[in-house]
Design a protein around this motif. Structure first.
Motif, PDB file in Angstrom:
ATOM      1  N   SER A  20     -49.220 -67.041 -51.276  1.00 61.09           N
ATOM      2  CA  SER A  20     -47.856 -67.096 -50.442  1.00 61.09           C
ATOM      3  C   SER A  20     -46.858 -68.000 -51.155  1.00 61.09           C
ATOM      4  O   SER A  20     -45.529 -67.461 -51.184  1.00 61.09           O
ATOM      5  CB  SER A  20     -48.492 -67.482 -49.116  1.00 61.09           C
ATOM      6  N   ARG A  21     -46.969 -69.145 -51.284  1.00 55.66           N
ATOM      7  CA  ARG A  21     -46.035 -70.132 -51.847  1.00 55.66           C
ATOM      8  C   ARG A  21     -45.294 -69.374 -53.291  1.00 55.66           C
ATOM      9  O   ARG A  21     -44.344 -69.586 -53.509  1.00 55.66           O
ATOM     10  CB  ARG A  21     -46.475 -71.446 -51.851  1.00 55.66           C
ATOM     11  N   SER A  22     -46.415 -69.173 -54.208  1.00 53.68           N
ATOM     12  CA  SER A  22     -45.868 -68.678 -55.232  1.00 53.68           C
ATOM     13  C   SER A  22     -45.099 -67.501 -54.815  1.00 53.68           C
ATOM     14  O   SER A  22     -43.949 -67.362 -55.902  1.00 53.68           O
ATOM     15  CB  SER A  22     -47.087 -68.262 -56.176  1.00 53.68           C
ATOM     16  N   ILE A  25     -41.472 -68.744 -54.082  1.00 54.16           N
ATOM     17  CA  ILE A  25     -40.864 -69.329 -55.109  1.00 54.16           C
ATOM     18  C   ILE A  25     -40.335 -68.281 -56.374  1.00 54.16           C
ATOM     19  O   ILE A  25     -39.438 -68.393 -56.776  1.00 54.16           O
ATOM     20  CB  ILE A  25     -41.838 -70.512 -55.827  1.00 54.16           C
ATOM     21  N   GLN A  26     -41.230 -67.317 -56.458  1.00 53.07           N
ATOM     22  CA  GLN A  26     -40.702 -66.016 -57.564  1.00 53.07           C
ATOM     23  C   GLN A  26     -39.512 -65.436 -56.769  1.00 53.07           C
ATOM     24  O   GLN A  26     -38.659 -65.430 -57.455  1.00 53.07           O
ATOM     25  CB  GLN A  26     -42.003 -65.186 -57.494  1.00 53.07           C
ATOM     26  N   LYS A  27     -39.390 -65.331 -55.513  1.00 49.06           N
ATOM     27  CA  LYS A  27     -38.196 -64.576 -54.714  1.00 49.06           C
ATOM     28  C   LYS A  27     -37.059 -65.736 -55.158  1.00 49.06           C
ATOM     29  O   LYS A  27     -35.877 -65.126 -55.633  1.00 49.06           O
ATOM     30  CB  LYS A  27     -38.471 -64.568 -53.282  1.00 49.06           C
ATOM     31  N   ALA A  85     -35.447 -69.856 -64.713  1.00 48.58           N
ATOM     32  CA  ALA A  85     -36.556 -69.973 -65.577  1.00 48.58           C
ATOM     33  C   ALA A  85     -37.697 -70.840 -65.136  1.00 48.58           C
ATOM     34  O   ALA A  85     -38.725 -70.798 -65.057  1.00 48.58           O
ATOM     35  CB  ALA A  85     -36.180 -70.043 -66.990  1.00 48.58           C
ATOM     36  N   ALA A  86     -37.087 -72.119 -64.951  1.00 46.87           N
ATOM     37  CA  ALA A  86     -37.990 -73.300 -64.461  1.00 46.87           C
ATOM     38  C   ALA A  86     -38.797 -72.953 -63.226  1.00 46.87           C
ATOM     39  O   ALA A  86     -39.843 -73.360 -63.045  1.00 46.87           O
ATOM     40  CB  ALA A  86     -37.319 -74.557 -64.451  1.00 46.87           C
ATOM     41  N   THR A  87     -37.838 -72.304 -62.332  1.00 46.14           N
ATOM     42  CA  THR A  87     -38.569 -71.950 -60.902  1.00 46.14           C
ATOM     43  C   THR A  87     -39.580 -70.808 -61.006  1.00 46.14           C
ATOM     44  O   THR A  87     -40.803 -70.750 -60.417  1.00 46.14           O
ATOM     45  CB  THR A  87     -37.509 -71.471 -60.192  1.00 46.14           C
ATOM     46  N   LEU A  88     -39.501 -69.900 -61.872  1.00 45.65           N
ATOM     47  CA  LEU A  88     -40.319 -68.929 -62.033  1.00 45.65           C
ATOM     48  C   LEU A  88     -41.653 -69.480 -62.887  1.00 45.65           C
ATOM     49  O   LEU A  88     -42.912 -68.848 -62.675  1.00 45.65           O
ATOM     50  CB  LEU A  88     -39.797 -67.816 -63.084  1.00 45.65           C
ATOM     51  N   ALA A  91     -43.692 -71.054 -60.116  1.00 43.85           N
ATOM     52  CA  ALA A  91     -44.254 -69.980 -59.300  1.00 43.85           C
ATOM     53  C   ALA A  91     -45.545 -69.745 -59.825  1.00 43.85           C
ATOM     54  O   ALA A  91     -46.606 -69.657 -59.191  1.00 43.85           O
ATOM     55  CB  ALA A  91     -43.358 -68.904 -59.164  1.00 43.85           C
ATOM     56  N   GLN A  92     -45.659 -69.525 -61.433  1.00 44.86           N
ATOM     57  CA  GLN A  92     -46.829 -69.305 -61.860  1.00 44.86           C
ATOM     58  C   GLN A  92     -48.034 -70.583 -61.793  1.00 44.86           C
ATOM     59  O   GLN A  92     -48.972 -70.042 -61.470  1.00 44.86           O
ATOM     60  CB  GLN A  92     -46.743 -68.922 -63.240  1.00 44.86           C
ATOM     61  N   ASN A  93     -47.417 -71.708 -62.250  1.00 48.25           N
ATOM     62  CA  ASN A  93     -48.273 -72.746 -61.921  1.00 48.25           C
ATOM     63  C   ASN A  93     -48.772 -73.043 -60.519  1.00 48.25           C
ATOM     64  O   ASN A  93     -50.085 -73.281 -60.316  1.00 48.25           O
ATOM     65  CB  ASN A  93     -47.604 -74.191 -62.434  1.00 48.25           C
TER      66      ASN A  93
END
Length: 102
Positions: A20-22, A25-27, A85-88, A91-93
């Motif tokens: 859910s957090r990911s 963060i992706q959004k 890019a860093a935020t995306l 999100a993956q991490n």
């Protein structure tokens, strides 16, 4: 047994919270990317406004001012693109590495 883990805030709940957090963060990362794209559109319009044929001192001052504003906007757009890019990546991490203490 998994019902006990979920009720106690175990691994299944942690994984769901990370997913859910990911997603959130992706959004945010994608919204930042859209803003960077919008800055590109503004830069294109600024380029159209430069009025290269206007050769008076006022025209040169106008073009100089637009060029300075465009350079500033480009730097902002570049920083925003890097932040997106860093935020995306983050999100993956978050999704792949559930951590306790969320």
């Amino acid at each position: 047994m998994s019902g006990i883990l979920i009720a106690a805030g175990g691994t299944d709940l942690d994984s769901q919270q990370c997913i859910s957090r990911s997603a959130e963060i992706q959004k945010l990362g994608w919204r930042m990317s859209v803003c960077a794209d919008q800055a590109d559109a503004v830069l294109a319009k600024l380029a159209q406004l430069q009025l290269e044929q206007w050769e008076s001192p006022a025209g040169r001052a106008y073009r100089t001012t637009l060029a300075l504003q465009a350079a500033s906007l480009r730097r902002g757009r570049d920083a925003l693109s890097e932040a997106a890019a860093a935020t995306l990546r983050h999100a993956q991490n978050v999704e792949s590495k559930p951590q306790s203490g969320f």
